[in-house]
Write an enzyme that holds these catalytic residues in place. Structure first.
Site, short mmCIF file in Angstrom:
data_model
loop_
_atom_site.label_atom_id
_atom_site.label_comp_id
_atom_site.label_asym_id
_atom_site.label_seq_id
_atom_site.Cartn_x
_atom_site.Cartn_y
_atom_site.Cartn_z
N HIS A 66 0.84 -1.21 0.00
CA HIS A 66 0.00 0.00 0.00
C HIS A 66 0.86 1.25 0.00
O HIS A 66 1.96 1.27 0.55
CB HIS A 66 -0.95 0.02 1.20
CG HIS A 66 -0.29 -0.09 2.53
ND1 HIS A 66 0.14 -1.30 3.05
CD2 HIS A 66 0.03 0.84 3.46
CE1 HIS A 66 0.68 -1.09 4.24
NE2 HIS A 66 0.64 0.19 4.51
N HIS A 79 0.57 5.33 0.97
CA HIS A 79 -0.19 6.39 1.65
C HIS A 79 -0.16 7.64 0.77
O HIS A 79 0.91 8.01 0.26
CB HIS A 79 0.47 6.76 2.98
CG HIS A 79 0.52 5.65 3.98
ND1 HIS A 79 -0.30 5.61 5.09
CD2 HIS A 79 1.30 4.55 4.06
CE1 HIS A 79 -0.02 4.52 5.80
NE2 HIS A 79 0.95 3.87 5.20
P1 AMP Z 1 1.77 0.76 7.50
O1 AMP Z 1 1.75 -0.72 7.18
O2 AMP Z 1 2.85 1.14 8.46
O3 AMP Z 1 1.75 1.62 6.27
O4 AMP Z 1 0.45 1.09 8.32
C1 AMP Z 1 -0.81 0.59 7.98
C2 AMP Z 1 -1.79 1.71 7.77
O5 AMP Z 1 -3.06 1.12 7.55
C3 AMP Z 1 -1.96 2.68 8.94
O6 AMP Z 1 -1.88 4.02 8.46
C4 AMP Z 1 -3.35 2.36 9.49
O7 AMP Z 1 -4.00 3.48 10.01
C5 AMP Z 1 -4.04 1.82 8.26
N1 AMP Z 1 -5.14 0.90 8.54
C6 AMP Z 1 -5.09 -0.19 9.35
N2 AMP Z 1 -6.27 -0.84 9.34
C7 AMP Z 1 -7.08 -0.16 8.48
C8 AMP Z 1 -8.42 -0.31 8.04
N3 AMP Z 1 -9.20 -1.31 8.47
N4 AMP Z 1 -8.94 0.59 7.16
C9 AMP Z 1 -8.17 1.61 6.71
N5 AMP Z 1 -6.88 1.81 7.09
C10 AMP Z 1 -6.35 0.96 7.97
#
Ligand code: AMP
Length: 138
Positions: free
Chosen positions: A102, A104
């Protein structure tokens, strides 16, 4: 490291848990981050499995980046932002918490810091921001 099909974004893709979707095409999905570090913080993922940049195919990377650009342009317009920060983490040591690739997309303003991580956003505020992004996408 292998791909775990029970990760939370795989569940979002299968519709097993809810998400606030803003855009999708055949290869990619964009939805709002539930712990937004800026207004309009969203995530772009491929619809096919891979953990991160390290195991992604060139095709997955190309399609995701195309959607990242599309959504970056949309948030600039939707939030009259001054810029966009794009973040992406690989494996736990690289800061990754969810092991489905993913990116951001974070709208940014001159002189305004990103909020600290880990704070749940207000669902209705996030839903209203998603509507603005969808409107900007036309
Ligand atoms: P990272 O893997 O460090 O990029 O972090 C995972 C990201 O996914 C974080 O910004 C969380 O806030 C986000 N996140 C986790 N669970 C969900 C969800 N169910 N829906 C949307 N975003 C999520």
């Amino acid at each position: 490291m292998s791909y775990d099909p029970e990760n939370i974004f795989a569940k979002i893709l299968r519709g097993e848990i809810p998400s606030t979707r803003v855009y999708e095409d055949d290869e990619t999905l964009a939805f709002m981050d539930i712990m937004p570090r800026s207004d309009g913080h969203l995530l772009v993922i491929p619809k096919t499995p891979c953990r991160n940049v390290l195991d992604a195919s060139p095709e997955q990377l190309a399609s995701v980046m195309k959607t990242v650009q599309k959504l970056s342009q949309a948030v600039m317009k939707a939030f009259e932002a001054d810029g966009v920060t794009i973040q992406q983490f690989n494996e736990a040591a690289g800061g990754q918490e969810v092991f489905h690739l993913h990116f951001h997309v974070l709208p940014r303003y001159e002189g305004v810091s990103m909020r600290p991580p880990g704070n749940m956003g207000d669902f209705e505020v996030i839903a209203a921001q998603a509507d603005k992004i969808k409107a900007a996408l036309g």
